[in-house]
Motif scaffolding. Structure first.
Motif, short mmCIF file in Angstrom:
data_model
loop_
_atom_site.label_atom_id
_atom_site.label_comp_id
_atom_site.label_asym_id
_atom_site.label_seq_id
_atom_site.Cartn_x
_atom_site.Cartn_y
_atom_site.Cartn_z
N GLY A 51 -7.87 3.35 13.42
CA GLY A 51 -7.54 2.30 11.71
C GLY A 51 -7.79 3.13 10.99
N ASP A 52 -7.79 2.08 9.75
CA ASP A 52 -8.13 3.27 7.82
C ASP A 52 -7.42 4.37 7.90
N ILE A 53 -5.71 4.46 8.43
CA ILE A 53 -5.07 5.02 8.19
C ILE A 53 -4.99 5.75 6.93
N GLY A 54 -4.89 3.86 6.03
CA GLY A 54 -4.12 4.87 4.69
C GLY A 54 -4.29 2.89 4.19
N GLU A 55 -3.76 2.55 2.78
CA GLU A 55 -3.58 1.83 2.41
C GLU A 55 -1.75 1.21 2.47
N SER A 56 -0.75 2.06 3.01
CA SER A 56 0.85 1.73 2.64
C SER A 56 1.19 3.00 4.06
N ALA A 57 2.27 1.73 3.95
CA ALA A 57 3.62 2.49 4.83
C ALA A 57 3.89 3.46 4.83
N GLU A 58 3.44 3.97 3.37
CA GLU A 58 3.72 5.89 3.38
C GLU A 58 2.62 6.33 4.22
N HIS A 59 2.01 5.96 4.02
CA HIS A 59 0.31 6.56 5.00
C HIS A 59 0.01 6.90 6.72
N CYS A 60 1.01 5.73 6.77
CA CYS A 60 1.16 5.63 8.07
C CYS A 60 1.95 6.78 8.55
N ARG A 61 3.41 6.69 7.90
CA ARG A 61 4.53 7.47 8.48
C ARG A 61 3.58 9.07 8.14
N LEU A 62 3.42 9.06 6.69
CA LEU A 62 2.92 10.99 6.76
C LEU A 62 1.61 10.60 8.47
#
Length: 312
Positions: A51-62
């Motif tokens: 959890g807490d990768i980031g706030e956006s789908a782009e953060h998840c993809r990265l």
């Protein structure tokens, strides 16, 4: 040896190796994005992103692009930051459950296992274990007994505590975050019960961003932040569901604890300022990967004190 036999043996898949975990990598910060880029390949091992990768789908993809390149198998459970609807998305952005499911769909693009997938058996070192990513949120129940539910938010505000969740984490389609939490807990409880029944004798690795137990939330500087740290409804889940290890993040206070015969691991990286001292000593993200399986030997009763993991 016959060359064909040797070739066939070379082609056999290598058994999985170790299982690691990290959480709270917060990729909205450039320093943490640079840290993630230093992740070293461990192609025979598995990784839990808690959890807490980031706030956006782009953060998840990265994150998923990087970790699935480095690790054989990846598991993910959401944190509060993945659920945020940013001010720039106020009018058109996904909210609540829809935002969560967007993250799930991104994870599935990369073959990352989520709380929406069947729990998977880990047959690597320390196994077999059933890896159980879950999502429970919080219900403001981590509070003193003399503070009523209806007074809880004001109790926190009295010490200046009003986290970003109160503005950016929307519970849609539920009327409140506690109501969403209640639904998530009921659903997760049923799934864990079914998993235990279907795999007698196999221990679980429970993965949840929020701690399962209130007694593991030690926030000396901001004690009233406990409201946003979990739910008392999960207090005994480590015993009920035969957990060998419970993995969590959220607190940004790395530690190892034991309750009963279960090991609890808080595996946060945190914001760049929170691990700067480690970076200044030459450490990088690889030093913060916590070994979940096989993990350390369990100390005997009476010697299971908290291990504070300031240095990873």
């Amino acid at each position: 040896m016959d060359p064909l036999i040797a070739e066939a043996e070379d082609a056999r898949p290598t058994p999985p190796g170790k299982l690691y975990a990290i959480s709270d990598i917060h990729l909205s910060f450039q320093g943490n994005r640079e840290a993630l880029a230093q992740l070293e390949p461990r192609p025979n091992d598995g990784l839990i992103l808690c959890g807490d990768i980031g706030e956006s789908a782009e953060h998840c993809r990265l994150a998923f692009t990087t970790v699935t390149t480095c690790f054989r198998t990846v598991f993910w459970a959401p944190g509060n930051h993945e659920l945020y609807t940013l001010p720039s998305q106020k009018e058109t952005g996904l909210r609540g459950e829809a935002k969560y499911m967007e993250c799930v769909e991104v994870a599935r693009e990369f073959g990352v296992l989520t709380p929406e997938d069947d729990f998977a058996i880990w047959d690597g070192e320390g196994g077999p274990c059933l890896i159980a990513p879950i999502f429970t949120l919080y219900d403001y129940s981590f509070r003193p007994h003399d503070v009523k539910f209806e007074d809880a938010l004001q109790w926190a505000k009295d010490e200046g505590m009003e986290p970003t969740d109160e503005y950016l984490l929307h519970p849609d389609p539920y009327s409140s975050r506690p109501e969403w939490c209640e639904a998530l807990v009921a659903r997760t409880e049923a799934k864990l019960e079914a998993a235990v029944a279907a795999h007698p004798g196999v221990q679980l690795i429970i993965v949840n961003h929020w701690p399962l137990r209130e007694d593991l939330v030690n926030l000396w500087q901001i004690p009233r932040f406990s409201l946003w740290c979990g739910t008392k409804k999960t207090e005994d889940w480590h015993k009920r569901f035969r957990a060998k290890v419970v993995v969590s993040g959220h607190l940004h206070i790395r530690r190892t604890d034991w309750r009963d015969d279960t090991r609890f691991e808080e595996v946060s990286l945190g914001y760049p300022r929170q691990w700067k001292e480690c970076k200044d000593k030459g450490m990088d993200i690889n030093d913060f990967l916590r070994e979940i399986l096989p993990g350390p030997e369990q100390p005997p009763p009476g010697k299971r004190d908290t291990i504070w993991r300031r240095w990873g």
